[in-house]
Design a protein around this motif. Structure first.
Motif, PDB file in Angstrom:
ATOM      1  N   PRO A   1      18.916  22.477 -27.795  1.00 26.76           N
ATOM      2  CA  PRO A   1      18.267  21.309 -27.190  1.00 26.76           C
ATOM      3  C   PRO A   1      17.182  21.741 -26.199  1.00 26.76           C
ATOM      4  CG  PRO A   1      20.663  21.085 -27.129  1.00 26.76           C
ATOM      5  CD  PRO A   1      20.374  22.497 -27.525  1.00 26.76           C
TER       6      PRO A   1
ATOM      7  N   LYS B   1       8.674  26.668 -24.213  1.00 26.35           N
ATOM      8  CA  LYS B   1       9.861  25.800 -24.262  1.00 26.35           C
ATOM      9  C   LYS B   1      10.907  26.238 -25.275  1.00 26.35           C
ATOM     10  CE  LYS B   1       7.396  21.781 -22.513  1.00 26.35           C
ATOM     11  NZ  LYS B   1       7.005  20.373 -22.708  1.00 26.35           N
TER      12      LYS B   1
ATOM     13  N   ASP C   1      12.412  13.843 -30.344  1.00 21.79           N
ATOM     14  CA  ASP C   1      13.255  14.155 -29.199  1.00 21.79           C
ATOM     15  C   ASP C   1      14.234  15.259 -29.586  1.00 21.79           C
ATOM     16  OD1 ASP C   1      14.818  14.273 -26.975  1.00 21.79           O
ATOM     17  OD2 ASP C   1      15.748  12.304 -27.228  1.00 21.79           O
TER      18      ASP C   1
ATOM     19  N   VAL D   1      13.618  20.057 -23.831  1.00 22.36           N
ATOM     20  CA  VAL D   1      12.830  18.902 -23.427  1.00 22.36           C
ATOM     21  C   VAL D   1      11.425  19.062 -24.004  1.00 22.36           C
ATOM     22  CG1 VAL D   1      11.892  17.603 -21.499  1.00 22.36           C
ATOM     23  CG2 VAL D   1      14.171  18.623 -21.324  1.00 22.36           C
ATOM     24  N   TRP D   2      11.031  18.158 -24.877  1.00 26.46           N
ATOM     25  CA  TRP D   2       9.763  18.310 -25.601  1.00 26.46           C
ATOM     26  C   TRP D   2       8.701  17.324 -25.148  1.00 26.46           C
ATOM     27  CZ3 TRP D   2       7.566  22.109 -27.790  1.00 26.46           C
ATOM     28  CH2 TRP D   2       6.472  21.928 -28.638  1.00 26.46           C
TER      29      TRP D   2
ATOM     30  N   SER E   1      15.961  16.948 -27.212  1.00 20.91           N
ATOM     31  CA  SER E   1      16.703  17.260 -25.997  1.00 20.91           C
ATOM     32  C   SER E   1      18.189  16.911 -26.049  1.00 20.91           C
ATOM     33  CB  SER E   1      16.069  16.529 -24.807  1.00 20.91           C
ATOM     34  OG  SER E   1      16.177  15.116 -24.987  1.00 20.91           O
TER      35      SER E   1
END
Length: 850
Positions: free
Chosen positions: A790, A761, A720, A792-793, A722
């Motif tokens: 940060p 991304k 994560d 969003v993955w 994010s």
């Protein structure tokens, strides 16, 4: 086996290769009619030259058809000219090369693609060399005349290149006496030989235009033999290596004939022989066999190696009974160099073999687990009244010695079987100071590239040394001594930049498939400056003596920089500076003869030879690690056909500019983003590639690609990213061995490259440690990407795609490659990256096996 070993990627997915967007440039060229008028004087000169040669050959009993090597100096490129030459009787392609940019004029200039206005930028050009007989030349002129007269369909299918090249020609001429010495420094070599070699005959090499027809080769040799004998000389050796389009001769002329060449070069018939491409000095790589060593006081001996040799060293004869080498070397000496090689002169070979086995002794590393195969290719030679050097013998051709040595090792020699067929790395810490990088690839580099591809061998090559750099520094010793180390670094940096044309890498370091090593000014000693001896530059910077890049066609070269030792500079009587010539501390410590050679000693040395030999040591260590990885995960050892490229990638994968980037940029006055010319891919950190950590995982991919194919590797990242700033780094290294087109300037037969896809991304958006335009030019692509914002993955995969396209050759077989991929996050986060990613990979391997 490490707690966190490297992981093998599952087999890649097949895909089409990605296509690059072509770059549009517009060059204005003269009309066909204007070209015909402009070039008419050149055509008349060629026509007369053919007629005069035909008259001369009428007196010859052989009745040879007159031929010339024609030089087409063109603006831009004409790719289909090669095809047209192959299809035209009487024309034979010889080579093409880049030339200095042309200044624009009223016939050739560029225009802005948007505004259409003229731009006075220089124009890129090439040189095409084609062998032509009189009939073929007449046919060319006839075709162009018919086209000028308005005839249509003059150039039938496959001959469009003859039409297209006409509008690109800046000049057309025959290869002449000046071309034969333009880039070889042959005249300087002859002058020096007259000054230093007394009454001895002078050996030198003649490189001929390679002719595919054996009869034409024999005729060329006889023509040269006639001129050599008329000058009182002799042919010592002839060498033909058809696979690299090489035909050369080692010849010898008496002093009086050399004086004639020096003083009246263009008047001597030998300089006018049309079959001669270049006059070249003999390979002059030599090492002083000084004996300023110390008694060996190393620690207790480690267990002896077992199994076959993994690495080979081609160098001088080592002291195989030295306590540090005994039982660890396999000396293969078919030419019986040992009989005339006293132990006290076995300095360079002993040192290089020691460094390959132990690395720098001061580092206290264990010796490698396999023996070292040694092929002596240097011999001792009296050089002056009281000076002995180890050098390439001047009674044999270096390229032939190398060719025979590798062939004997891998295939066998005559009725004898191969002497070391399982060897995968050859250390060559020898460079030719009279063959700096030029517009054409040196024959020795072409040979190494061909052999590397044929036998799946990694050549580790020293970049070459330029100790003469101190002669260019315009500050006297006392002024340098008063400066701090950063200021001295800048002085040397400015000097190197100002003289870089004379400090290029030495043949065969421009090899495309090899790994070329430059030297760092660093070692594991703790010596201090004195009132008489001072450091040249800051510790850890590239050594001032190390040859600089880039390589052929701006390939990143040297590939890596490694510990090359330090040496002090001192003041001379005239106030200028020089290196301290000593085998005492500082430097890289290795085995050496002591005294008269009847005792075991150790000595310090510095330069790119030491750096290359220590990288060879690291290669043997990496080989052991890779064997463990493949045995554990596949049940078999390293695939034989992939060993060389795996080692090439693994040695490079931990490299970066980071340790010295800021200091080097300051010393060289360069941008932090433009250091590849001075630092290649950087300084390798082998420990980072031998095992992983909790925060870093390294994966290995293997594959093979044909023309226009691609492979996709998926790196699962169940992390994560994010909710916080998390520093992350991606390092990708692609390695392969390319087939070559020896007679084409493009040279590289196939290009492989990788792209990164993170679905936009911004996982690792910033490139560092490289110039992105340069990384795809060789056979090694090494890049580092970083990020920390940060994002969003969603447990996505990072995709690495490997692509393949034809370049100089038609690709008939798939090109094997390997890929090293490392992903890491900064320490201090509650992330077990290694465990999470390896678990995902393991799941995919299980699924693919079902």
């Amino acid at each position: 086996m490490p707690d966190r070993p490297l992981i093998l990627f599952p087999s890649p997915e097949r895909a089409d290769r990605e296509h690059k967007t072509p770059v549009f440039t517009k060059t204005v060229r003269p009309s066909f009619g204007r070209q015909f008028t402009r070039l008419q004087p050149s055509f008349n000169l060629l026509k007369n030259a053919f007629e005069q040669k035909a008259l001369k050959l009428q007196q010859s009993p052989t009745g040879i058809n007159p031929e010339f090597a024609l030089v087409f100096e063109i603006i831009g490129t004409v790719d289909n000219f090669y095809t047209a030459v192959k299809n035209t009787d009487g024309l034979e392609w010889i080579f093409d090369s880049e030339v200095e940019p042309f200044n624009p004029d009223d016939d050739f200039y560029q225009v802005d693609k948007d505004s259409g206005e003229r731009v006075d930028d220089s124009l890129n050009g090439k040189l095409y060399c084609v062998m032509s007989n009189q009939q073929a030349m007449a046919q060319l002129l006839s075709l162009w005349q018919r086209r000028q007269n308005g005839e249509s369909d003059v150039f039938k299918r496959g001959f469009a290149g003859l039409r297209d090249i006409f509008t690109h020609i800046n000049d057309i001429r025959k290869w002449d006496a000046r071309d034969r010495i333009a880039e070889t420094h042959a005249l300087d070599y002859w002058r020096e030989s007259l000054e230093f070699d007394g009454d001895s005959p002078v050996p030198f090499e003649i490189e001929l235009f390679f002719r595919s027809d054996e009869t034409k080769r024999r005729n060329a040799v006889e023509a040269i033999r006639h001129e050599i004998q008329s000058l009182g000389g002799r042919i010592i050796q002839e060498c033909v290596i058809g696979e690299i389009f090489y035909h050369g001769m080692l010849v010898e002329l008496p002093r009086v004939s050399i004086e004639g060449l020096v003083n009246r070069y263009e008047e001597i018939e030998l300089s006018q022989v049309d079959d001669i491409m270049f006059f070249r000095p003999v390979c002059q790589s030599m090492f002083v066999s000084a004996t300023d060593s110390e008694i060996c006081t190393s620690a207790e001996e480690a267990p002896l190696p077992t199994g076959d040799a993994v690495v080979a060293v081609f160098d001088g004869m080592p002291m195989q009974n030295h306590r540090l080498l005994r039982g660890r070397v396999i000396v293969d000496d078919p030419d019986d160099y040992a009989s005339a090689y006293e132990s006290k002169y076995r300095v360079h070979g002993t040192s290089m073999v020691s460094l390959a086995i132990y690395g720098d002794i001061k580092r206290n590393e264990a010796p490698i687990s396999s023996p070292v195969y040694v092929r002596p290719i240097l011999r001792p030679k009296q050089n002056g009244f009281d000076k002995i050097t180890e050098c390439v013998p001047d009674d044999s051709m270096f390229i032939d010695v190398l060719h025979r040595a590798v062939k004997r090792m891998m295939e066998g020699d005559g009725q004898e079987s191969a002497t070391a067929p399982n060897t995968k790395v050859i250390n060559l810490s020898i460079g030719d100071p009279v063959r700096q990088l030029a517009t054409t690839m040196s024959p020795t580099a072409r040979l190494l590239d061909f052999l590397a591809y044929k036998y799946n061998i990694l050549f580790i090559i020293s970049a070459g040394n330029h100790p003469e750099i101190v002669n260019f520094v315009d500050k006297p010793f006392d002024e340098l001594k008063a400066l701090n180390i950063s200021q001295r670094s800048s002085i040397f940096g400015e000097t190197i930049k100002a003289n870089q044309r004379n400090l290029k890498i030495l043949a065969p370091a421009e090899s495309l498939n090899g790994l070329t090593i430059g030297a760092l000014y660093d070692d594991f000693t703790n010596a201090n400056e004195t009132a008489r001896f001072i450091w040249a530059v800051d510790r850890g910077l590239p050594s001032p003596v190390s040859a600089i890049g880039k390589g052929y066609r701006s390939v990143i070269t040297p590939d890596l920089f490694y510990y090359g030792g330090r040496e002090f500079i001192r003041g001379k009587f005239d106030g200028k500076i020089d290196w301290v010539e000593s085998l005492r501390e500082p430097g890289c410590l290795s085995a050496a003869p002591y005294g008269t050679g009847d005792a075991d000693g150790c000595a310090f040395s510095f330069g790119t030879s030491d750096a290359a030999a220590q990288i060879t040591h690291e290669a043997a260590k990496c080989h052991d690690v890779l064997n463990q990885v493949f045995l554990a995960q596949t049940g078999s050892k390293i695939p034989v056909e992939a060993t060389a490229i795996l080692l090439k990638a693994m040695l490079t994968h931990g490299a970066s500019w980071e340790p010295i980037a800021e200091k080097l940029a300051l010393a060289m006055g360069a941008s932090l983003k433009q250091l590849s010319k001075w630092l290649g891919n950087g300084v390798p950190n082998i420990s980072r590639v031998i095992e992983c950590t909790k925060e870093r995982i390294t994966l290995i991919g293997l594959g093979a690609l044909k023309k226009d194919e691609g492979n996709i590797f998926r790196l699962p990242l169940p992390v994560d990213f994010s909710s916080r700033l998390m520093k992350r780094k991606l390092t990708v290294t692609l390695s392969y061995l390319s087939p070559i087109a020896p007679n084409k300037q493009t040279y590289r037969g196939a290009q492989l490259w990788f792209n990164i896809d993170d679905s936009g991304k911004g996982l690792v958006p910033a490139r560092q440690n490289t110039e992105w335009q340069a990384v795809r030019k060789g056979s090694l692509q090494h890049e580092i990407f970083i990020g920390e914002n940060p994002i969003v993955w969603n447990d996505d995969d990072l995709i690495i795609k490997v692509n393949c396209k034809e370049e100089a050759n038609k690709i008939k077989t798939a090109i094997p490659y390997c890929l090293f991929v490392s992903f890491e996050v900064a320490e201090g986060f509650d992330v077990n990256l290694y465990a999470d990613v390896s678990a995902k990979i393991h799941q995919r391997v299980q699924i693919s096996n079902n």
